[in-house]
Design a protein around this motif. Structure first.
Motif, PDB file in Angstrom:
ATOM      1  N   PRO A 108       0.821  -1.203   0.000  1.00  0.00           N
ATOM      2  CA  PRO A 108       0.000   0.000   0.000  1.00  0.00           C
ATOM      3  C   PRO A 108       0.862   1.262   0.000  1.00  0.00           C
ATOM      4  CG  PRO A 108       0.057  -0.934   2.207  1.00  0.00           C
ATOM      5  CD  PRO A 108       0.827  -1.866   1.311  1.00  0.00           C
ATOM      6  N   GLY A 109       0.224   2.363  -0.389  1.00  0.00           N
ATOM      7  CA  GLY A 109       0.903   3.648  -0.396  1.00  0.00           C
ATOM      8  C   GLY A 109       0.612   4.401   0.888  1.00  0.00           C
ATOM      9  N   VAL A 110       1.151   5.585   1.008  1.00  0.00           N
ATOM     10  CA  VAL A 110       0.914   6.436   2.168  1.00  0.00           C
ATOM     11  C   VAL A 110      -0.304   7.317   1.877  1.00  0.00           C
ATOM     12  CG1 VAL A 110       1.897   8.221   3.660  1.00  0.00           C
ATOM     13  CG2 VAL A 110       3.375   6.448   2.683  1.00  0.00           C
ATOM     14  N   GLY A 111      -1.423   7.006   2.541  1.00  0.00           N
ATOM     15  CA  GLY A 111      -2.642   7.782   2.328  1.00  0.00           C
ATOM     16  C   GLY A 111      -3.411   7.387   1.079  1.00  0.00           C
ATOM     17  N   HIS A 112      -2.916   6.409   0.349  1.00  0.00           N
ATOM     18  CA  HIS A 112      -3.552   5.923  -0.871  1.00  0.00           C
ATOM     19  C   HIS A 112      -3.401   4.409  -0.923  1.00  0.00           C
ATOM     20  CE1 HIS A 112      -3.836  10.043  -2.350  1.00  0.00           C
ATOM     21  NE2 HIS A 112      -2.563  10.203  -2.030  1.00  0.00           N
TER      22      HIS A 112
END
Length: 135
Positions: A108-112
């Motif tokens: 996963p991404g940061v905030g997404h």
């Protein structure tokens, strides 16, 4: 007796060279700037195509490819978990950005749900010219 000289004098040639130099000084920076803008725009278009493929992957598989699987999961069936039973080929081949570098993908991404970006013109990740799909 007068000779009929049909050549150019040195001063005439220098004037022409100076005029051409001035025109080049005015035009070249504008053309170069447009080239950089077009490369950035091309990279953004490629990233949108990858984003669309990632969304299709999630619809079919219920999850986005992991960081370990990477964007390669859009071209070849992943062999690392989670292995999908509903996988199909989402892209013919993985595109590169306009500077011929691989795109950067993390899930996963940061905030997404994921990060998808290009290192940009300087080809160095983490600098201010990076191009993100979320920008």
């Amino acid at each position: 007796m007068r000779k009929n000289n049909k050549g150019f004098t040195l001063i005439e040639l220098l004037v022409v060279v100076i005029i051409l130099g001035m025109l080049a000084a005015l035009i070249v920076p504008k053309v170069v700037g447009r080239l950089d803008e077009s490369k950035i725009e091309t990279t953004k278009i490629q990233m949108r195509a990858i984003k669309d493929a990632l969304e299709q992957y999630k619809l079919d598989n219920g999850v986005y490819p992991t960081t370990q699987q990477g964007l390669k999961a859009l071209v070849e069936k992943p062999t690392t978990p989670p292995v999908s039973t509903r996988w199909r080929q989402y892209l013919d081949k993985l595109p590169k950005d306009a500077w011929d570098n691989d795109f950067i993908y993390m899930s996963p991404g940061v905030g997404h749900p994921y990060e998808l970006k290009s290192a940009g013109p300087d080809r160095t990740e983490g600098t201010e010219d990076d191009i993100s799909i979320w920008q």
